[in-house]
Each structure stands twice: as C-alpha cells, then as structure tokens.
Design an enzyme around this catalytic site. Structure first.
Site, PDB file in Angstrom:
ATOM      1  N   CYS A   1      -1.400  33.419  11.849  1.00  0.00           N
ATOM      2  CA  CYS A   1      -2.095  33.884  13.258  1.00  0.00           C
ATOM      3  C   CYS A   1      -1.044  33.005  14.552  1.00  0.00           C
ATOM      4  CB  CYS A   1      -3.146  35.008  13.315  1.00  0.00           C
ATOM      5  SG  CYS A   1      -3.114  36.289  12.565  1.00  0.00           S
ATOM      6  N   GLU A   2       0.392  32.159  14.197  1.00  0.00           N
ATOM      7  CA  GLU A   2       0.719  31.461  15.058  1.00  0.00           C
ATOM      8  C   GLU A   2       2.454  31.389  14.844  1.00  0.00           C
ATOM      9  OE1 GLU A   2      -1.255  28.184  15.775  1.00  0.00           O
ATOM     10  OE2 GLU A   2       0.271  26.709  16.174  1.00  0.00           O
TER      11      GLU A   2
ATOM     12  N   GLU B   1       0.825  -1.461  -0.138  1.00  0.00           N
ATOM     13  CA  GLU B   1       0.094  -0.371  -0.351  1.00  0.00           C
ATOM     14  C   GLU B   1       0.770   1.320   0.272  1.00  0.00           C
ATOM     15  OE1 GLU B   1      -4.112  -1.749   2.399  1.00  0.00           O
ATOM     16  OE2 GLU B   1      -2.464  -0.931   3.765  1.00  0.00           O
ATOM     17  N   PRO B   2       1.547   0.718  -1.004  1.00  0.00           N
ATOM     18  CA  PRO B   2       2.613   2.396  -1.598  1.00  0.00           C
ATOM     19  C   PRO B   2       1.509   4.021  -1.105  1.00  0.00           C
ATOM     20  CG  PRO B   2       2.480   2.053  -2.992  1.00  0.00           C
ATOM     21  CD  PRO B   2       1.760   0.901  -2.304  1.00  0.00           C
ATOM     22  N   GLY B   3       1.378   5.301  -0.348  1.00  0.00           N
ATOM     23  CA  GLY B   3       1.120   6.333  -0.349  1.00  0.00           C
ATOM     24  C   GLY B   3       1.979   7.381  -0.567  1.00  0.00           C
TER      25      GLY B   3
HETATM   26  N1  LLP Z   1      -1.488   1.582   4.758  1.00  0.00           N
HETATM   27  C1  LLP Z   1      -1.960   1.706   5.913  1.00  0.00           C
HETATM   28  C2  LLP Z   1      -2.578   0.992   6.787  1.00  0.00           C
HETATM   29  C3  LLP Z   1      -1.270   2.565   6.605  1.00  0.00           C
HETATM   30  O1  LLP Z   1      -1.918   3.408   7.810  1.00  0.00           O
HETATM   31  C4  LLP Z   1      -0.037   3.869   5.588  1.00  0.00           C
HETATM   32  C5  LLP Z   1       0.353   5.054   6.084  1.00  0.00           C
HETATM   33  C6  LLP Z   1      -0.115   3.777   4.304  1.00  0.00           C
HETATM   34  C7  LLP Z   1      -0.449   2.342   3.562  1.00  0.00           C
HETATM   35  C8  LLP Z   1       0.717   4.256   3.709  1.00  0.00           C
HETATM   36  O2  LLP Z   1       1.627   4.334   3.768  1.00  0.00           O
HETATM   37  P1  LLP Z   1       2.834   5.391   2.989  1.00  0.00           P
HETATM   38  O3  LLP Z   1       3.597   4.529   2.151  1.00  0.00           O
HETATM   39  O4  LLP Z   1       2.473   6.739   2.686  1.00  0.00           O
HETATM   40  O5  LLP Z   1       4.276   5.580   3.941  1.00  0.00           O
HETATM   41  N2  LLP Z   1       1.135  12.046   7.573  1.00  0.00           N
HETATM   42  C9  LLP Z   1       1.621  11.730   7.985  1.00  0.00           C
HETATM   43  C10 LLP Z   1       1.650   9.825   7.202  1.00  0.00           C
HETATM   44  C11 LLP Z   1       0.883   9.218   7.524  1.00  0.00           C
HETATM   45  C12 LLP Z   1       1.101   7.621   7.074  1.00  0.00           C
HETATM   46  C13 LLP Z   1      -0.014   7.019   7.758  1.00  0.00           C
HETATM   47  N3  LLP Z   1      -0.650   5.742   6.957  1.00  0.00           N
HETATM   48  C14 LLP Z   1       2.925  12.069   7.286  1.00  0.00           C
HETATM   49  O6  LLP Z   1       2.823  13.398   6.547  1.00  0.00           O
HETATM   50  O7  LLP Z   1       4.281  11.716   7.538  1.00  0.00           O
END
Ligand code: LLP
Length: 434
Positions: A364-365, A293-295
């Site tokens: 404002c922070e 699950e790459p985001g």
């Molecule tokens: N799968 C699950 C179940 C997850 O909880 C996450 C991210 C991903 C996939 C995707 O992970 P990635 O490949 O993007 O690292 N807001 C934080 C990141 C929170 C990630 C939460 N879960 C930031 O800005 O660094």
C-alpha cells in the site's frame, strides 16, 4: 532476450528464461513466488576468481572476505567456508548466523559504525579474527571487552581516505562527510592510531578503508590504496609502529543493465597490487598482507527474483502498471536508490521486449515500484516476471511491510534446485507478537 546477459541466465527451447539450468516457470510452480533464485556455480566461480587473482598478482599474500551484508544466510556462510574465503560481518545477527553455520570465528572481520557493547563482547568471546574500529569511543569499548574476557584482541581501524568514487550519494562512504571511520585530513585518524597504541589489550596490525559501492573505475581504488600506504608509512615513521595488513574494502560494480561494464577483478588486482608494491618500495616498508571485501560482486549477478503477474493496468497516455506479487518488501533498491534493473518476462523470454511496463509491487504505497518504463514482452496475467542481478542487497534488505512474508531462497546448480532459506509463513509473521 539476447542470450548474453551473463553466464547464469539464458532462454531455453520452450522460450522460457532459465537460470542455473532450471526453467524459471518450473521453479515458480514448484516453490511459489515471489522467489529468490541463486546460481551456485556463479557464486563459487567468482570466489575462485578472487582467490586466483590474489595468487596471480599478489603472490597469494592476502584474502578476499565475503561482505555478508550483501546476502547473509547460513548457506552463504558455508559456501564462504568451503571456498576458503574470509567473512566480513556488521552485526551480532551476522556473527550469530556465521557461527551457527560453523564458520570459523578467526576468519571473521567485524565492522560497523556503532557496534553495541553486547555485540563487541559477543565478538570478543567468540574469538572473531578482527574487530575493525570505527571511532574513538569504540577503542575503549573493545579494550574493555578484551580485558573482561582476558584476551588480546586483533584490531583494525577504518580510515576515510577522502576518495570520491563517483557513485550514488547514498552508498559513497570514502569521503570526509561519512558516518563511517576516522578522517585522514582532519588528523582524527592519526589521533585514533595513538589511542589504539595506548590500549593494553589490543593488537593493532591492520588499517581498513572502503570507498563506496557499485564502482566501475579502477582509479579510485588505486588512489585509496596509495593514500593508505602513505598513512602506514607515516605511522611507522612518526610512531614507530609497523602496520602489516591492509584491508581495501569492497565496492566492485556488477552488471544490472546492459550499459553497466564491470571491470574484470583481475584488472583491479593487477593495478592495486602494482600500486601497493611501488609504495612499499618508495617508503621502504614491507608489502602488506591485503584483504578485500566484495559483497555485491560475489552474489549480485547470481541472483534472479521471480514474481507472478496479477494484473496489467494500462492507463492511456500515462503508463502501464504490471502488478507483481512482491515489491519493495523483497527489493527496496528502486524505491530507495532508483536502481536500474533488467526485467524479463520469463514466460515469453523468446519474444520481443516491446512493451513498456512499470513493475508495481503489492504494498500500500505508490512508490512501491521495482522498475519504471522498462521494456518486456507483453505480459498476461499469470506470467512469470524475472528481475535479474538481485542476489545482493535484496533478501538482506527485505522487510515484512504490510505483513508480507519474506520469500524463500532457492539455490540452483546444473538443473537442480534446493531451498536454502524457507519462505516465511504467517505463523512466522506473528511469532513475536504478544
Ligand atoms: N566492506 C565495507 C566496510 C562496506 O561498508 C561494504 C558495503 C562492503 C565491504 C561491501 O561492498 P560491496 O562489494 O557489496 O559493494 N545497500 C546498498 C549497498 C550498501 C553497501 C554498504 N557497504 C545497495 O543496495 O546498493
């Protein structure tokens, strides 16, 4: 700036920063700032690299899912569909976006540590491919929703494999002290499995884990995969149930600053598939179909945020604040995690980066900073400042603090640009006010 940050950004003949073949100053002029810019070629190439690595090292027996929390909008869902990758969603809003974009429900995996009954019913009714259950209460809720709609629902369970991925505390989710998933060590996961197997309307085929985010090491991913395979074998041996799919989550690190050294996805896939196959042989169980699950790694480096400098405030012997027309409302990651970014004066990208600047937002922070003490070419009012690698978790975490409208997102490709998310208007800001 040296022309080697990544494949997306470079310095053009005018000395301006260019992304996806578009001059950042022209983009700022045409669409206004702050502006999120995304390089389409890079996004699509990364999707293809993931698919290719599955083919090369795992006989194509798996599917990458784009973790849309990194950046969810209809165009990203369309790209995921066109590139034949699955989609990981975590809320009713993300499901809604995907369905409206024409994304096929059966390729959606629905996550979340506290899905509401409404969200679960929405997912079941739409026929999402898999619901990834997080806790005992949810097993019942999903089973009830399945019954209500007269369906059998495909489910997975999120397991905490107890792997410490040495990443930032806020984004480390694999270890036992985490709000996500069933713990392995305490026996909670095994009890959960028994409960799922008792539920009449659930088809339980998959286990899931996610060990954190922005990880550069391959070892924790391999360790997690091995632990999960051991658990699959335990379920088979002690409960006679064969899990056939394994979801290993996301978390692959990207380059924010020069010192970040991302591992090629291929290398990850090579190591993990070897470990999974070895474990399958050891336990005499089938090699599972796998998901990842790459985001961040799909959209992160493809994004650049552009701002306009409004003022430079030099405080002798203290620091110099370079005030930009955005800030924590469009990029909260420095305020929240102290995240490092590469900042470039896009108007003077060919000049030496010899000016120490603190990039301050307009909220404002006092903590509304995008980066402290970074080196950029000395800015003048009106210069365009670019912050690199802002494609992930920037727009998706944006807010309207101080009633600032969220910026537009522009997709660039081969020197052409198009708006994929419109800039919010003041009318949008008061839309829900009564
Ligand atoms: N799968 C699950 C179940 C997850 O909880 C996450 C991210 C991903 C996939 C995707 O992970 P990635 O490949 O993007 O690292 N807001 C934080 C990141 C929170 C990630 C939460 N879960 C930031 O800005 O660094």
């Amino acid at each position: 700036m040296k022309n080697n940050f990544n494949n997306s950004v470079k310095v053009n003949s005018k000395g301006h920063l260019e992304v996806g073949g578009c001059d950042c100053l022209e983009l700022a002029e045409k669409y206004g700032t702050p502006l999120y810019v995304l390089d389409e070629t890079m996004i699509r190439n990364i999707c293809r690299e993931y698919l290719q690595s599955f083919k090369k090292y795992y006989d194509g027996n798996g599917l990458p899912l784009y973790a849309s929390k990194a950046l969810c909008c209809m165009e990203m869902c369309r790209i995921a569909k066109q590139e034949n990758i699955g989609l990981d969603v975590v809320s009713g809003g993300e499901i809604y976006t995907a369905l409206k974009a024409g994304y096929p429900a059966e390729k959606i995996h629905f996550h979340g540590n506290n899905k509401t009954v409404d969200e679960i019913e929405m997912a079941v009714e739409a026929g999402v491919g898999k619901i990834v259950m997080d806790n005992l209460s949810e097993i019942q809720r999903v089973n009830n929703a399945a019954e209500k709609f007269g369906k059998t629902v495909n489910v997975s369970m999120r397991i905490k494999p107890g792997v410490d991925a040495h990443t930032h505390d806020f984004i480390r989710t694999g270890q036992i002290d985490s709000k996500f998933g069933f713990a392995l060590e305490t026996g909670e996961a095994f009890e959960g499995v028994k409960e799922v197997l008792k539920a009449k309307n659930l088809n339980f085929t998959e286990l899931h884990c996610h060990i954190g985010s922005q990880i550069f090491d391959i070892a924790p991913f391999v360790a997690a995969a091995e632990i999960m395979m051991d658990f699959i074998a335990k379920i088979k041996n002690e409960l006679g149930h064969q899990i056939t799919e394994l979801n290993l989550g996301g978390g692959f690190g990207i380059k924010y600053v020069d010192s970040d050294k991302p591992v090629a996805y291929e290398k990850y896939m090579e190591a993990v598939s070897k470990a999974i196959k070895a474990k399958a042989e050891e336990h005499n169980i089938p090699v599972p179909y796998i998901y990842i699950e790459p985001g961040r790694s799909i959209v992160g480096e493809a994004g650049v945020t552009l701002y306009t400098v409004g003022s430079v405030k030099e405080i002798p012997n203290v620091r110099s604040y370079v005030a930009i027309d955005g800030g924590m409302t469009d990029n909260i990651r420095y305020a929240l995690y102290g995240s490092a970014y590469t900042v470039i004066n896009a108007s003077k990208a060919d000049k030496d980066a010899d000016y120490k600047a603190t990039i301050a937002g307009k909220c404002c922070e006092s903590g509304d900073l995008v980066q402290e003490n970074c080196m950029i070419a000395k800015p003048d009012d009106g210069d365009v400042i670019a912050v690199l690698s802002t494609g992930a978790y920037n727009y998706s975490m944006a807010s309207n603090y101080n009633r600032n409208p969220r910026p537009a997102i522009v997709m660039v490709k081969d020197g052409e640009s198009r708006v994929i998310v419109k800039r919010e208007s003041y009318e949008d800001i008061i839309r829900n006010d009564i």
